[in-house]
Design a protein around this motif. Structure first.
Motif, PDB file in Angstrom:
ATOM      1  N   GLU A 165      -0.984  10.643   0.629  1.00 16.55           N
ATOM      2  CA  GLU A 165      -0.079   9.531   0.387  1.00 16.55           C
ATOM      3  C   GLU A 165       0.411   8.959   1.714  1.00 16.55           C
ATOM      4  O   GLU A 165       0.300   9.358   3.273  1.00 16.55           O
ATOM      5  CB  GLU A 165       1.464  10.226   0.330  1.00 16.55           C
ATOM      6  CG  GLU A 165       1.508  10.973  -0.865  1.00 16.55           C
ATOM      7  CD  GLU A 165       1.007  10.698  -1.940  1.00 16.55           C
ATOM      8  OE1 GLU A 165       1.215   9.218  -2.210  1.00 16.55           O
ATOM      9  OE2 GLU A 165       1.194  10.624  -3.250  1.00 16.55           O
ATOM     10  N   LEU A 166       0.785   7.488   1.818  1.00 16.73           N
ATOM     11  CA  LEU A 166       1.039   7.216   2.757  1.00 16.73           C
ATOM     12  C   LEU A 166       2.716   7.082   2.507  1.00 16.73           C
ATOM     13  O   LEU A 166       3.416   5.844   1.476  1.00 16.73           O
ATOM     14  CB  LEU A 166       1.060   5.806   2.610  1.00 16.73           C
ATOM     15  CG  LEU A 166      -0.642   5.474   2.878  1.00 16.73           C
ATOM     16  CD1 LEU A 166      -1.478   4.203   3.054  1.00 16.73           C
ATOM     17  CD2 LEU A 166      -1.582   6.303   4.030  1.00 16.73           C
ATOM     18  N   VAL A 195      -6.848  12.079   2.424  1.00 17.87           N
ATOM     19  CA  VAL A 195      -5.612  11.108   2.754  1.00 17.87           C
ATOM     20  C   VAL A 195      -4.931  11.134   1.182  1.00 17.87           C
ATOM     21  O   VAL A 195      -5.195  11.222   0.445  1.00 17.87           O
ATOM     22  CB  VAL A 195      -5.880   9.007   3.423  1.00 17.87           C
ATOM     23  CG1 VAL A 195      -4.287   9.520   3.049  1.00 17.87           C
ATOM     24  CG2 VAL A 195      -6.321   9.283   4.275  1.00 17.87           C
ATOM     25  N   ALA A 218      -5.696   7.876  11.343  1.00 16.46           N
ATOM     26  CA  ALA A 218      -4.602   6.430  10.889  1.00 16.46           C
ATOM     27  C   ALA A 218      -3.787   5.895  11.700  1.00 16.46           C
ATOM     28  O   ALA A 218      -3.844   4.698  10.986  1.00 16.46           O
ATOM     29  CB  ALA A 218      -3.188   7.816  11.268  1.00 16.46           C
ATOM     30  N   VAL A 255       0.802   8.978   7.897  1.00 18.70           N
ATOM     31  CA  VAL A 255      -0.129   9.291   7.134  1.00 18.70           C
ATOM     32  C   VAL A 255       0.063  10.981   6.630  1.00 18.70           C
ATOM     33  O   VAL A 255      -0.437  11.739   6.924  1.00 18.70           O
ATOM     34  CB  VAL A 255      -1.295   8.827   7.402  1.00 18.70           C
ATOM     35  CG1 VAL A 255      -2.596   9.378   6.513  1.00 18.70           C
ATOM     36  CG2 VAL A 255      -1.966   7.574   8.273  1.00 18.70           C
ATOM     37  N   MET A 312       5.602   3.869   4.950  1.00 14.38           N
ATOM     38  CA  MET A 312       5.627   2.962   6.076  1.00 14.38           C
ATOM     39  C   MET A 312       6.773   2.575   6.784  1.00 14.38           C
ATOM     40  O   MET A 312       7.729   1.873   6.336  1.00 14.38           O
ATOM     41  CB  MET A 312       5.267   1.337   5.765  1.00 14.38           C
ATOM     42  CG  MET A 312       3.565   1.537   6.047  1.00 14.38           C
ATOM     43  SD  MET A 312       3.575  -0.393   5.069  1.00 14.38           S
ATOM     44  CE  MET A 312       1.534   0.516   4.507  1.00 14.38           C
ATOM     45  N   LEU A 325       3.881   4.575  10.885  1.00 12.98           N
ATOM     46  CA  LEU A 325       3.192   4.857   9.530  1.00 12.98           C
ATOM     47  C   LEU A 325       2.595   6.404   9.238  1.00 12.98           C
ATOM     48  O   LEU A 325       2.458   6.510   9.947  1.00 12.98           O
ATOM     49  CB  LEU A 325       1.879   3.705   9.611  1.00 12.98           C
ATOM     50  CG  LEU A 325       0.952   4.543   8.534  1.00 12.98           C
ATOM     51  CD1 LEU A 325       1.690   3.681   6.567  1.00 12.98           C
ATOM     52  CD2 LEU A 325      -0.234   3.881   8.768  1.00 12.98           C
ATOM     53  N   ILE A 327      -6.485   3.256   9.626  1.00  9.95           N
ATOM     54  CA  ILE A 327      -5.156   2.259   8.801  1.00  9.95           C
ATOM     55  C   ILE A 327      -4.322   1.999   8.554  1.00  9.95           C
ATOM     56  O   ILE A 327      -4.234   0.575   8.352  1.00  9.95           O
ATOM     57  CB  ILE A 327      -4.629   3.690   7.461  1.00  9.95           C
ATOM     58  CG1 ILE A 327      -5.466   4.430   6.770  1.00  9.95           C
ATOM     59  CG2 ILE A 327      -3.887   2.616   6.692  1.00  9.95           C
ATOM     60  CD1 ILE A 327      -5.200   6.061   6.716  1.00  9.95           C
ATOM     61  N   LEU A 374      -7.704   1.960   0.929  1.00 11.13           N
ATOM     62  CA  LEU A 374      -8.582   2.607   1.803  1.00 11.13           C
ATOM     63  C   LEU A 374     -10.545   3.497   0.909  1.00 11.13           C
ATOM     64  O   LEU A 374     -10.314   3.490   2.569  1.00 11.13           O
ATOM     65  CB  LEU A 374      -7.735   4.542   1.446  1.00 11.13           C
ATOM     66  CG  LEU A 374      -6.266   3.925   1.979  1.00 11.13           C
ATOM     67  CD1 LEU A 374      -6.044   5.822   1.948  1.00 11.13           C
ATOM     68  CD2 LEU A 374      -6.311   4.190   3.134  1.00 11.13           C
ATOM     69  N   HIS A 377       1.287  -1.535   0.266  1.00 14.23           N
ATOM     70  CA  HIS A 377       0.224  -0.069   0.044  1.00 14.23           C
ATOM     71  C   HIS A 377       1.131   1.576  -0.060  1.00 14.23           C
ATOM     72  O   HIS A 377       0.524   2.315  -0.694  1.00 14.23           O
ATOM     73  CB  HIS A 377      -0.965   0.059   0.899  1.00 14.23           C
ATOM     74  CG  HIS A 377      -1.712  -0.801   1.336  1.00 14.23           C
ATOM     75  ND1 HIS A 377      -1.674  -2.017   1.875  1.00 14.23           N
ATOM     76  CD2 HIS A 377      -3.032  -1.196   0.936  1.00 14.23           C
ATOM     77  CE1 HIS A 377      -2.288  -2.773   1.772  1.00 14.23           C
ATOM     78  NE2 HIS A 377      -3.516  -2.190   0.895  1.00 14.23           N
ATOM     79  N   ALA A 378       2.008   0.787   0.506  1.00 10.89           N
ATOM     80  CA  ALA A 378       2.933   2.120   0.083  1.00 10.89           C
ATOM     81  C   ALA A 378       4.043   2.482  -0.854  1.00 10.89           C
ATOM     82  O   ALA A 378       4.260   3.287  -1.800  1.00 10.89           O
ATOM     83  CB  ALA A 378       4.489   2.579   1.591  1.00 10.89           C
ATOM     84  N   MET A 423      -2.788   1.216  -2.638  1.00 11.94           N
ATOM     85  CA  MET A 423      -3.509   1.817  -2.031  1.00 11.94           C
ATOM     86  C   MET A 423      -4.617   2.784  -2.476  1.00 11.94           C
ATOM     87  O   MET A 423      -5.664   2.278  -1.069  1.00 11.94           O
ATOM     88  CB  MET A 423      -1.930   3.422  -1.193  1.00 11.94           C
ATOM     89  CG  MET A 423      -2.923   4.202  -0.353  1.00 11.94           C
ATOM     90  SD  MET A 423      -3.574   5.570  -0.742  1.00 11.94           S
ATOM     91  CE  MET A 423      -2.278   6.628  -1.572  1.00 11.94           C
TER      92      MET A 423
END
Lengths: 380, 380
Positions: free
Chosen positions: B265-266, B263, B237, B252, B268, B250, B240, B113, B102-103, B109
């Motif tokens: 971007e993410l 949201v 956050a 966020v 990790m 993480l 997620i 989400l 997801h990142a 992602m």
């Protein structure tokens, strides 16, 4: 190892002080080099540029020093004449030999402190039992005999209550001096830094709590210390740093007595009484030492919480330190744990913990809980 | 290199995030190992156990992982299938492939989400100019095109104001997705940690200030943020992190808009928006990440000062960073400087500074002064 980008500081010795200096060096972009006895040592485990060799060998030291912007120490055992030789080669050695000798030789230290009027107990160089008896005749028993060189953490100090006890110490053949026993109320320590261009800063005065001659706890600031006495302690420490030409850190251990402050010991390097600064001051003692030996402006010594307590972790019977992490971290998410990467041996300093807050009793209880549990696996 | 005493954590990648993780590892007694491309890299300069190799090669990764108690990442470029293979071998990889994807993949992602009801802008996978035009017909211009994989620091993001501009981006052949342009008031970031056994903590919500797509300043806590909105951002956050099964940190990144949070971007791993925590929180994000990936109880995220401001140092024209130390340290003894051990190149992130205090304007001015002077040699 790639060529350096930042200044290179060489540390002779690779114990926990050099190890914790690496944390500060990483932030400052300083490239730390250590001279270690073995790759197992505390600092050698966390530094890229490790050189192996004997700090008593001048050729080794000269080779080690090449390319360093400054040379400093993890301990005080490097022969004074070698330090002088390195400085003669043009290396920037901090502290220099003329300053460091006061932390290496307790008689030289007492002579100099007496000369500059810093408060000392009655003291004398002694060689025979008769010398000790004469000293005791003037100052009373017990008499504290100290090895002139090489003692630390209570080693090299003997409290003698009779000529017979003194004779046993003298029989070891170690060069000794005598000091009057100081009936102190508590022990204080003042950590100051001084840079080659003469800037000085003082951290707040702390109280150190010892057990069997080993520091077990440091309370910052020293609880209930009168502001005038605190300022006086800081003035004494800054004055000693100035008069002795210290470059780097100076820790001044003092006795608080009914009749005022008495200087006990000096150390010219980061010191156990300053470990609280890593988490509890705006500039850690390790960063401050690097700034001082590189002759950079010194950092703020102010505290990041009203009360900070540091407790040492001493090795217990169970070597499995990490199995006790879980409880301590779950019990107190605010505790800071520092392990030194050393094998656990009974009584050995293997790490420390730091707690912060507003209330001394509460903060002290938290630090103690973590230290006792990590050291001994005992839930207090 | 001697055998380990503490847990061994392997970090794939040797940039500044791994470098700053070493500071936390030293305290925790964690032995850090990094996989570097070259011994010149930021983290390779400050770590004893450096392995050289290509993170895209599974055999290299398998060899690297041997003896590690946990494996984690300095960046998000390790192929997802390799991470899955390492986990299949029995290595503890955090975050795991199912979370990390997801990142790594922005379309994955957004799908996830959207499925869990986290606030997203309108978005769509696109392949042709006609797809973009259709998307713009529904959501208006400009349209934000993003590389599905591999972008960071503004790279891989194109704000297109016309079909012509979109066509130019499509011509690069990079797999793309489209997002509606979000008219935001400011950007916020929430950093949370989650451990394998499911404990979560959230740091205070911060405001991030970008210039040319690069974060230049982080204000902690986000000034004037309504308590309910702050709590909502933290809930998003943490949710997620939980839903995606994140282990480790993480970050966020969010837009604050007139109609609420979105949201963006993410990430990790330790994140630029969390560098302030090294000096400004009781537990740095780097310590927190190590605790999380080792499944240790998490540390307190509370601040050590009312206001903390972090400013990035971007390389300027003059490579001689260290010559500018003296002024910055003399000007402000409370400023904390972090250099990453990188050669100066224009626009490159080479370090950061942190300032603390009670008053946002004053603290921000101090951080800026230091950052501009160190970056550009300009006195503001």
């Amino acid at each position: 190892m790639a060529g350096p980008i930042g200044p290179v500081v060489g540390v002779i010795g690779a114990g926990q002080l050099a190890r914790m200096t690496q944390q500060a060096a990483i932030a400052l972009g300083v490239e730390l080099r250590v001279l270690a006895n073995s790759p197992d040592e505390s600092a050698a485990r966390v530094i890229a540029d490790v050189r192996l060799g004997d700090y008593r060998d001048l050729a080794t030291l000269r080779d080690f020093a090449k390319g360093c912007d400054a040379i400093t120490f993890d301990h005080e055992h490097v022969p004074t004449e070698h330090i002088r030789a390195l400085a003669g080669d043009g290396f920037a050695v901090h502290p220099g030999a003329d300053a460091l000798v006061h932390a290496q030789d307790k008689a030289v230290m007492r002579e100099r402190l007496t000369a500059i009027g810093a408060p000392c107990p009655p003291w004398r160089r002694i060689a025979t039992v008769a010398d000790v008896e004469e000293f005791a005749g003037e100052n009373g028993w017990p008499v504290v005999l100290k090895a002139v060189r090489g003692g630390y953490d209570g080693r090299g100090v003997w409290v003698c209550r009779s000529a017979q006890e003194a004779a046993e110490v003298l029989a070891t053949g170690v060069p000794l001096m005598a000091e009057a026993f100081v009936p102190f109320e508590r022990e204080l320590a003042v950590l100051v830094a001084r840079s080659p261009h003469g800037q000085g800063v003082s951290y707040p005065v702390v109280e150190t709590v010892q057990r069997d001659g080993i520091c077990v706890e440091v309370l910052a600031p020293a609880p209930g210390l009168d502001a005038e006495e605190a300022a006086q302690a800081q003035r004494i420490a800054l004055r000693i740093a100035h008069e002795l030409g210290v470059t780097g850190l100076l820790a001044v251990e003092m006795f608080a007595t009914a009749s005022g402050l008495v200087v006990n010991e000096l150390a010219m390097r980061p010191h156990n009484s300053g470990h609280w600064t890593i988490d509890g001051a705006r500039t850690s003692q390790f960063e401050q030492h690097l700034r001082a030996v590189l002759d950079l402006p010194l950092g703020s010594p102010s505290m990041s919480a009203p009360v900070v307590v540091m407790a040492n972790l001493l090795g217990g019977d169970d070597p499995d330190l990490f199995s006790r992490y879980e409880h301590v971290m779950a019990h107190d998410p605010g505790i800071k744990v520092h392990f030194y990467g050393k094998e656990v041996r009974p009584g050995r300093k293997i790490g420390h913990v730091t707690a912060f807050g507003d209330d001394l009793d509460e903060v002290r209880a938290r630090a103690r809980h973590a230290a006792v549990y990590l050291s001994e696996g005992v839930y207090t």
